[in-house]
Design a protein around this motif. Structure first.
Motif, PDB file in Angstrom:
ATOM      1  N   ILE A  96       0.834  -1.196   0.000  1.00 53.96           N
ATOM      2  CA  ILE A  96       0.000   0.000   0.000  1.00 53.96           C
ATOM      3  C   ILE A  96       0.873   1.252   0.000  1.00 53.96           C
ATOM      4  CG2 ILE A  96      -1.643   1.359   1.370  1.00 53.96           C
ATOM      5  CD1 ILE A  96      -2.831  -1.344   2.320  1.00 53.96           C
ATOM      6  N   LYS A  97       1.865   1.219   0.823  1.00 54.57           N
ATOM      7  CA  LYS A  97       2.775   2.356   0.907  1.00 54.57           C
ATOM      8  C   LYS A  97       3.460   2.596  -0.434  1.00 54.57           C
ATOM      9  CE  LYS A  97       4.330   2.887   4.976  1.00 54.57           C
ATOM     10  NZ  LYS A  97       5.072   2.426   6.169  1.00 54.57           N
ATOM     11  N   LYS A  98       3.661   1.524  -1.148  1.00 57.49           N
ATOM     12  CA  LYS A  98       4.269   1.638  -2.472  1.00 57.49           C
ATOM     13  C   LYS A  98       3.286   2.208  -3.492  1.00 57.49           C
ATOM     14  CE  LYS A  98       8.517  -0.418  -2.974  1.00 57.49           C
ATOM     15  NZ  LYS A  98       9.522  -0.296  -4.045  1.00 57.49           N
ATOM     16  N   THR A 111      -2.316  -4.761  -9.425  1.00 59.41           N
ATOM     17  CA  THR A 111      -0.984  -4.211  -9.710  1.00 59.41           C
ATOM     18  C   THR A 111       0.047  -4.843  -8.786  1.00 59.41           C
ATOM     19  OG1 THR A 111      -1.238  -2.405  -8.126  1.00 59.41           O
ATOM     20  CG2 THR A 111      -2.007  -2.013 -10.378  1.00 59.41           C
ATOM     21  N   ALA A 112      -0.459  -5.613  -7.848  1.00 59.56           N
ATOM     22  CA  ALA A 112       0.454  -6.308  -6.938  1.00 59.56           C
ATOM     23  C   ALA A 112      -0.185  -7.612  -6.502  1.00 59.56           C
ATOM     24  CB  ALA A 112       0.750  -5.438  -5.718  1.00 59.56           C
ATOM     25  N   ILE A 113       0.642  -8.627  -6.353  1.00 63.64           N
ATOM     26  CA  ILE A 113       0.141  -9.904  -5.839  1.00 63.64           C
ATOM     27  C   ILE A 113       1.000 -10.331  -4.659  1.00 63.64           C
ATOM     28  CG2 ILE A 113      -0.491 -12.286  -6.367  1.00 63.64           C
ATOM     29  CD1 ILE A 113      -0.478 -11.645  -9.303  1.00 63.64           C
ATOM     30  N   PHE A 114       0.310 -10.629  -3.591  1.00 62.05           N
ATOM     31  CA  PHE A 114       0.971 -11.212  -2.427  1.00 62.05           C
ATOM     32  C   PHE A 114       0.728 -12.712  -2.501  1.00 62.05           C
ATOM     33  CE2 PHE A 114       0.296 -11.988   2.389  1.00 62.05           C
ATOM     34  CZ  PHE A 114       1.563 -12.532   2.507  1.00 62.05           C
ATOM     35  N   VAL A 115       1.805 -13.458  -2.641  1.00 66.21           N
ATOM     36  CA  VAL A 115       1.659 -14.901  -2.801  1.00 66.21           C
ATOM     37  C   VAL A 115       2.152 -15.579  -1.519  1.00 66.21           C
ATOM     38  CG1 VAL A 115       2.058 -16.836  -4.334  1.00 66.21           C
ATOM     39  CG2 VAL A 115       2.235 -14.505  -5.214  1.00 66.21           C
ATOM     40  N   ALA A 116       1.315 -16.439  -0.982  1.00 67.08           N
ATOM     41  CA  ALA A 116       1.556 -16.939   0.373  1.00 67.08           C
ATOM     42  C   ALA A 116       2.660 -17.980   0.500  1.00 67.08           C
ATOM     43  CB  ALA A 116       0.258 -17.447   0.977  1.00 67.08           C
ATOM     44  N   SER A 117       3.336 -18.283  -0.590  1.00 67.17           N
ATOM     45  CA  SER A 117       4.550 -19.095  -0.468  1.00 67.17           C
ATOM     46  C   SER A 117       5.443 -18.815  -1.669  1.00 67.17           C
ATOM     47  CB  SER A 117       4.235 -20.583  -0.359  1.00 67.17           C
ATOM     48  OG  SER A 117       4.128 -21.171  -1.637  1.00 67.17           O
ATOM     49  N   LYS A 154       3.543 -13.217 -20.060  1.00 69.35           N
ATOM     50  CA  LYS A 154       2.579 -12.289 -20.647  1.00 69.35           C
ATOM     51  C   LYS A 154       3.235 -10.980 -21.079  1.00 69.35           C
ATOM     52  CE  LYS A 154      -2.093 -13.231 -19.308  1.00 69.35           C
ATOM     53  NZ  LYS A 154      -3.362 -12.580 -19.343  1.00 69.35           N
ATOM     54  N   GLY A 155       4.514 -10.891 -20.873  1.00 68.41           N
ATOM     55  CA  GLY A 155       5.220  -9.680 -21.222  1.00 68.41           C
ATOM     56  C   GLY A 155       5.029  -8.563 -20.211  1.00 68.41           C
ATOM     57  N   ILE A 156       4.546  -8.913 -19.063  1.00 70.86           N
ATOM     58  CA  ILE A 156       4.361  -7.927 -18.006  1.00 70.86           C
ATOM     59  C   ILE A 156       5.677  -7.742 -17.276  1.00 70.86           C
ATOM     60  CG2 ILE A 156       3.200  -7.498 -15.801  1.00 70.86           C
ATOM     61  CD1 ILE A 156       0.828  -9.111 -16.934  1.00 70.86           C
ATOM     62  N   THR A 157       6.115  -6.519 -17.106  1.00 69.70           N
ATOM     63  CA  THR A 157       7.394  -6.331 -16.438  1.00 69.70           C
ATOM     64  C   THR A 157       7.220  -6.236 -14.935  1.00 69.70           C
ATOM     65  OG1 THR A 157       7.290  -3.925 -16.601  1.00 69.70           O
ATOM     66  CG2 THR A 157       8.354  -5.093 -18.415  1.00 69.70           C
ATOM     67  N   ILE A 158       8.165  -6.851 -14.270  1.00 72.24           N
ATOM     68  CA  ILE A 158       8.172  -6.886 -12.813  1.00 72.24           C
ATOM     69  C   ILE A 158       9.364  -6.080 -12.341  1.00 72.24           C
ATOM     70  CG2 ILE A 158       8.479  -8.397 -10.806  1.00 72.24           C
ATOM     71  CD1 ILE A 158       7.141 -10.617 -12.452  1.00 72.24           C
ATOM     72  N   PRO A 159       9.229  -5.150 -11.442  1.00 70.74           N
ATOM     73  CA  PRO A 159       8.029  -4.826 -10.674  1.00 70.74           C
ATOM     74  C   PRO A 159       7.209  -3.663 -11.251  1.00 70.74           C
ATOM     75  CG  PRO A 159       9.891  -3.695  -9.728  1.00 70.74           C
ATOM     76  CD  PRO A 159      10.391  -4.403 -10.949  1.00 70.74           C
ATOM     77  N   ASP A 160       7.639  -3.133 -12.415  1.00 69.09           N
ATOM     78  CA  ASP A 160       7.000  -1.912 -12.895  1.00 69.09           C
ATOM     79  C   ASP A 160       5.498  -2.046 -13.103  1.00 69.09           C
ATOM     80  OD1 ASP A 160       9.518  -0.921 -12.821  1.00 69.09           O
ATOM     81  OD2 ASP A 160       9.923  -1.259 -14.956  1.00 69.09           O
ATOM     82  N   GLU A 161       5.123  -3.093 -13.791  1.00 70.95           N
ATOM     83  CA  GLU A 161       3.689  -3.244 -14.045  1.00 70.95           C
ATOM     84  C   GLU A 161       3.015  -4.123 -13.003  1.00 70.95           C
ATOM     85  OE1 GLU A 161       2.800  -3.626 -18.449  1.00 70.95           O
ATOM     86  OE2 GLU A 161       4.904  -4.218 -18.412  1.00 70.95           O
ATOM     87  N   LEU A 162       3.789  -4.945 -12.398  1.00 68.22           N
ATOM     88  CA  LEU A 162       3.216  -5.837 -11.394  1.00 68.22           C
ATOM     89  C   LEU A 162       4.257  -6.131 -10.312  1.00 68.22           C
ATOM     90  CD1 LEU A 162       0.851  -7.808 -10.582  1.00 68.22           C
ATOM     91  CD2 LEU A 162       2.153  -9.579 -11.782  1.00 68.22           C
TER      92      LEU A 162
END
Lengths: 329, 329
Positions: A171-173, A239-245, A259-267
């Motif tokens: 959230i802060k991000k 825009t963000a995923i918290f994955v539990a492991s 999918k061509g999504i860049t990390i962390p810029d787009e996700l």
DNA sequence: TTGTATGCGTTATCAC
DNA sequence: GTGATAACGCATACAA
């Protein structure tokens, strides 16, 4: 050729009691006698039979450890911790893979009990009622690692708070659409507590909780991969995923990358555990670091304390976790 | 409260031999008697003491497994294979981490022997002479996994040929400057055999072997990372690197990626082992797949055959490997 | 079909 | 300081 205490007694010209005494150096033995015995032992290559010894003294210097699956990234590290301190205290460990299967857990419990282990360490987030009863009924000390239950000794971290920390960080991000991939819905830790932390943090921040952003995972890579795919194909994707492991998180990263999504810029992606690979994948994975090795080591240390009748100042050890910020967020 | 065979005998109004008979259902017992005994067992919650039993019948239904380090990616999978078939045959396993340290290996060997394990499985590429002597001297069956030595039973793959395959594949892909990151120079498998395969393949292809393209690694991520860095800063850097273990290979990929080198276009990387993560990193890693689980499972199967006096048609099992082409090459 | 007695290899209690 | 000897809990040969 295998020799026993009788053989060395005969060879050394003493009684078996004396041999026993020098082997365990329990009581004073005249140096000269001792020497004779030692020589006989040496010459015969005598090794005491631990089984016979155990039968007599009623301990085996072995403990059993039940984990879901050693080939699952999370466990080797904690098993290593367990084994290291077990070794320090001269215990050996029986390794048992349960697959979190109730039948296997019970079966292993039974044979461990029959084999007279001095103690047991149990991992596996959910403790079936039947097993729990056995835990209570038996007089073998048991310590839980990574889970907590009743008044059994345990070593854990504060999973709920850790989840909140992650979400607050996100959230802060600047993220508002934050998804979560959890463990199995019935899993008290990875399925429930971590999700609850997520929900609470969102609520506290005044972000409306959206059902479609919560997906149930199955711990392994594939379920993270598929969970993320599902999330990313939403009309309004997170825009963000918290994955539990972590293992699932790495699967999620893979799905995004493909999918061509860049990390962390787009996700942004954040995992949980800090398994070895988390820092090695590219981009490296931000995650909650569970002190896995310590959990094992301390769990075993707790067990030794119980076995030695040392006073346990704390039956419920809660270890510190830390948030590790890396490239994925 | 713990009851023994005497207690149930008294409770059932029979002798201990009868109890023993129904517990092991060895000899015929009149159904009615059996029922009485079973009832007494049930009521007392009697569990036979496996230690006492072992002392009498001279086997423990447990085996020991010595591996370098369970927290090293390669081993959990094989241990899982071992444990699964051990469990099938009703054996339990003592897990021992040796760190390939001679002292620890010998110490573990001694306690395993004292604890009367029925058999042992050993992993660790190099077998110190002292240990080897003990292996020969003792009458406990031992099977080697991943290594071979003397006439001890073993299960391995053809490491030399696998290396050649990799290099030939790389050559066919058009590479001529092919580097290798090996294991420790004194390691018969990862340090020597795999390097030899590399050298032979180059020679056969008429490519001159260049000393600067061979770097000694240390198995873990970091040494792969550093090895690659070194190679990539050469005046004439390689266009392909064959890394003798996946974890190092992932480190090598990381080094390349950080330099902005694209994989596989500017640099091809091939690993060895096919650990779980190899297919999960991005880009995914081409590698030689060792059938780790099978190596464990078959190793344990061989051991059970020896323990059951079944005829071993083959003391030296050589398993098939396969080359897995992924994105990194 | 069942029971008695012996021994598996130790440790520990008691005498000497 | 040292040596008999009785457990420890079970399996089994032998007797009944």
């Amino acid at each position: 050729m295998k020799f026993n205490i009788k053989d060395v007694a005969r060879k050394a010209g003493v009684s078996i009691s004396t041999v026993s005494r020098v082997v365990n150096d329990s009581k004073a033995v005249r140096p000269k006698t001792k020497e004779k015995v030692l020589k006989a032992i040496e010459e015969l290559g005598y090794k005491p039979n631990a089984i016979a010894r155990s039968l007599k003294i009623k301990n085996t210097k072995t403990i059993g450890i039940m984990i879901p699956d050693i080939s699952n990234q999370f466990f080797p590290e904690v098993v290593r911790g367990v084994e290291d301190v077990a070794n320090m205290y001269e215990y050996n460990i029986f390794l048992c893979n349960t697959d979190m299967d109730k039948e296997k857990e019970i079966q292993y419990f039974n044979v461990l009990e029959e084999k007279q282990v001095d103690g047991m360490i149990f991992m596996g987030n959910i403790i079936p009622e039947e097993l729990e009863k056995k835990f209570q009924a038996c007089d073998i000390p048991i310590v839980l690692i990574g889970t907590d239950y009743g008044d059994l000794p345990s070593v854990t971290i504060n999973n709920g708070q850790a989840s909140k920390d992650v979400v607050n960080y996100l959230i802060k991000k600047g993220h508002e659409r934050i998804a979560i991939i959890t463990g199995k819905a019935y899993d008290p830790i990875v399925g429930i507590t971590r999700r609850e932390g997520y929900v609470e943090a969102l609520e506290k921040a005044g972000i409306v909780y959206s059902e479609e952003l919560v997906v149930e995972g199955g711990y392994r890579f594939k379920s993270g991969y598929e969970g993320a795919k599902k999330l990313l194909s939403l009309n309004n994707p997170p825009t963000a995923i918290f994955v539990a492991s972590d293992e699932m998180a790495i699967g999620a990263m893979r799905a995004a990358l493909e999918k061509g999504i860049t990390i962390p810029d787009e996700l942004a992606i954040v995992g949980f555990d800090n398994i070895d690979m988390a820092g090695k994948v590219y981009p490296s994975l931000s995650t909650v670091a569970q002190p896995m090795y310590e959990m094992g080591a301390i769990g075993m240390r707790v067990l030794t304390k119980i076995l030695n009748d040392e006073t346990l100042e704390n039956r419920k050890v809660v270890l510190n976790y830390s948030f590790v910020e890396r490239e994925s967020s």
